[in-house]
Design a protein around this motif. Structure first.
Motif, PDB file in Angstrom:
ATOM      1  N   THR A   8       0.816  -1.217   0.000  1.00 48.69           N
ATOM      2  CA  THR A   8       0.000   0.000   0.000  1.00 48.69           C
ATOM      3  C   THR A   8       0.844   1.259   0.000  1.00 48.69           C
ATOM      4  OG1 THR A   8      -0.090   0.101   2.399  1.00 48.69           O
ATOM      5  CG2 THR A   8      -1.847  -1.127   1.293  1.00 48.69           C
ATOM      6  N   GLY A   9       2.179   1.122   0.096  1.00 50.25           N
ATOM      7  CA  GLY A   9       3.034   2.292   0.127  1.00 50.25           C
ATOM      8  C   GLY A   9       3.386   2.734   1.539  1.00 50.25           C
ATOM      9  N   ARG A  10       2.760   2.157   2.554  1.00 49.45           N
ATOM     10  CA  ARG A  10       3.057   2.508   3.938  1.00 49.45           C
ATOM     11  C   ARG A  10       4.361   1.844   4.372  1.00 49.45           C
ATOM     12  NH1 ARG A  10      -0.145   6.365   4.824  1.00 49.45           N
ATOM     13  NH2 ARG A  10      -2.347   6.043   4.656  1.00 49.45           N
ATOM     14  N   LEU A  11       5.116   2.543   5.202  1.00 53.91           N
ATOM     15  CA  LEU A  11       6.327   1.947   5.760  1.00 53.91           C
ATOM     16  C   LEU A  11       5.924   0.816   6.689  1.00 53.91           C
ATOM     17  CD1 LEU A  11       8.562   4.995   6.718  1.00 53.91           C
ATOM     18  CD2 LEU A  11       9.081   3.250   5.045  1.00 53.91           C
ATOM     19  N   ALA A  12       6.612  -0.287   6.573  1.00 58.75           N
ATOM     20  CA  ALA A  12       6.332  -1.415   7.442  1.00 58.75           C
ATOM     21  C   ALA A  12       6.538  -0.991   8.893  1.00 58.75           C
ATOM     22  CB  ALA A  12       7.247  -2.580   7.087  1.00 58.75           C
ATOM     23  N   GLY A  13       5.554  -1.265   9.725  1.00 62.18           N
ATOM     24  CA  GLY A  13       5.674  -0.979  11.144  1.00 62.18           C
ATOM     25  C   GLY A  13       5.370   0.451  11.538  1.00 62.18           C
ATOM     26  N   VAL A  14       4.996   1.305  10.597  1.00 57.93           N
ATOM     27  CA  VAL A  14       4.681   2.698  10.928  1.00 57.93           C
ATOM     28  C   VAL A  14       3.165   2.840  10.973  1.00 57.93           C
ATOM     29  CG1 VAL A  14       4.849   5.105  10.216  1.00 57.93           C
ATOM     30  CG2 VAL A  14       6.781   3.569   9.887  1.00 57.93           C
ATOM     31  N   GLU A  21      -3.288  15.332   8.203  1.00 57.84           N
ATOM     32  CA  GLU A  21      -2.109  16.168   8.445  1.00 57.84           C
ATOM     33  C   GLU A  21      -1.551  16.714   7.125  1.00 57.84           C
ATOM     34  OE1 GLU A  21       2.133  14.650   9.583  1.00 57.84           O
ATOM     35  OE2 GLU A  21       0.961  14.802  11.430  1.00 57.84           O
ATOM     36  N   ILE A  22      -1.458  15.859   6.128  1.00 55.61           N
ATOM     37  CA  ILE A  22      -0.935  16.253   4.822  1.00 55.61           C
ATOM     38  C   ILE A  22      -1.872  17.262   4.159  1.00 55.61           C
ATOM     39  CG2 ILE A  22      -0.445  15.393   2.485  1.00 55.61           C
ATOM     40  CD1 ILE A  22       0.607  12.809   3.901  1.00 55.61           C
ATOM     41  N   GLY A  23      -3.168  17.022   4.300  1.00 54.92           N
ATOM     42  CA  GLY A  23      -4.153  17.942   3.738  1.00 54.92           C
ATOM     43  C   GLY A  23      -4.123  19.297   4.421  1.00 54.92           C
ATOM     44  N   ARG A  32       1.804  13.971  -2.309  1.00 58.49           N
ATOM     45  CA  ARG A  32       1.106  13.356  -1.178  1.00 58.49           C
ATOM     46  C   ARG A  32       1.466  11.893  -0.996  1.00 58.49           C
ATOM     47  NH1 ARG A  32      -4.464  16.512  -0.009  1.00 58.49           N
ATOM     48  NH2 ARG A  32      -3.539  18.572  -0.231  1.00 58.49           N
ATOM     49  N   ASP A  33       1.643  11.145  -2.065  1.00 64.11           N
ATOM     50  CA  ASP A  33       2.046   9.741  -1.924  1.00 64.11           C
ATOM     51  C   ASP A  33       3.414   9.639  -1.267  1.00 64.11           C
ATOM     52  OD1 ASP A  33      -0.267   8.710  -2.961  1.00 64.11           O
ATOM     53  OD2 ASP A  33       0.564   8.345  -4.961  1.00 64.11           O
ATOM     54  N   GLY A  39       3.830  11.380   6.999  1.00 62.48           N
ATOM     55  CA  GLY A  39       3.215  12.668   7.294  1.00 62.48           C
ATOM     56  C   GLY A  39       4.205  13.802   7.115  1.00 62.48           C
ATOM     57  N   VAL A  40       3.837  14.966   7.585  1.00 67.66           N
ATOM     58  CA  VAL A  40       4.701  16.144   7.441  1.00 67.66           C
ATOM     59  C   VAL A  40       5.510  16.417   8.695  1.00 67.66           C
ATOM     60  CG1 VAL A  40       3.296  17.269   5.668  1.00 67.66           C
ATOM     61  CG2 VAL A  40       2.841  17.734   8.088  1.00 67.66           C
ATOM     62  N   GLY A  41       5.239  15.704   9.750  1.00 69.97           N
ATOM     63  CA  GLY A  41       5.970  15.887  11.001  1.00 69.97           C
ATOM     64  C   GLY A  41       5.143  16.636  12.022  1.00 69.97           C
ATOM     65  N   ALA A  42       5.263  16.223  13.261  1.00 68.76           N
ATOM     66  CA  ALA A  42       4.463  16.811  14.337  1.00 68.76           C
ATOM     67  C   ALA A  42       4.732  18.305  14.508  1.00 68.76           C
ATOM     68  CB  ALA A  42       4.733  16.068  15.644  1.00 68.76           C
ATOM     69  N   LEU A  43       5.986  18.726  14.353  1.00 68.64           N
ATOM     70  CA  LEU A  43       6.297  20.144  14.543  1.00 68.64           C
ATOM     71  C   LEU A  43       5.664  21.006  13.451  1.00 68.64           C
ATOM     72  CD1 LEU A  43       7.720  22.196  16.330  1.00 68.64           C
ATOM     73  CD2 LEU A  43       9.766  21.891  14.919  1.00 68.64           C
TER      74      LEU A  43
END
Length: 172
Positions: A8-14, A21-23, A32-33, A39-43
């Motif tokens: 699906t493109g997701r990092l394994a284990g993430v 968040e991206i939106g 976006r993919d 994501g863009v990061g919590a900060l």
């Protein structure tokens, strides 16, 4: 797709779904993919950074002054530095390409004037895009177009590290 990604493109284990968040950061659709896994990061989300443009050569984002101030109500210099590093690191990572990451090794910022309201806008321009090192200049301006801060970031480009796995323990 490299071995670190699932089908699906997701990092394994993430864990997590970063679509909101991206939106909210208004990441351009064509990127976006690329960020769907992390994501863009919590900060970035906490500072309210919103992207207008993202490329290796030029990246642009805005950030509100409100919520990013120091005790006397002025834009915090650390918030300006975080905006600059975000733009420079994203641009360097785009230049690095798939399977590579950018690691900031130097960030300097000169604060020219205070901002106390409205939005600031950072414009990041490539100075040097090398095979292993990039440098970008970031100019942050207030809502009136006055320069608030000038920053420069240097990033080292490296291959993405292999995921760390725990060694199997006997008898577990």
């Amino acid at each position: 797709m490299d071995g670190n990604h699932t089908r699906t493109g997701r990092l394994a284990g993430v864990p997590g779904d970063y679509d909101d968040e991206i939106g909210a950061a208004r990441v351009p659709e064509h990127l976006r993919d690329w960020l769907a896994d992390v994501g863009v990061g919590a900060l970035v989300a906490k500072l309210g950074i919103v992207f207008e443009e993202l490329s290796a050569e030029r990246s642009v984002a805005t950030m509100p002054v409100a919520g990013n101030t120091q005790v006397v109500g002025l834009l915090h210099g650390g918030a300006s530095a975080a905006l600059a590093e975000t733009l420079g690191s994203f641009a360097a990572t785009l230049h690095a390409g798939p399977g590579r990451i950018a690691v900031g090794v130097d960030l300097n910022a000169t604060h020219h004037r205070a901002a106390s309201e409205g939005m600031v806008r950072g414009v990041c321009t490539a100075i040097q895009l090398g095979r292993n090192v990039t440098s970008h200049e970031i100019v942050i301006s207030d809502s009136a177009g006055r320069r608030v801060c000038t920053a420069r970031i240097t990033n080292l480009l490296r291959d993405t590290p292999a995921p760390q796995t725990r060694p199997e323990t006997e008898g577990a």
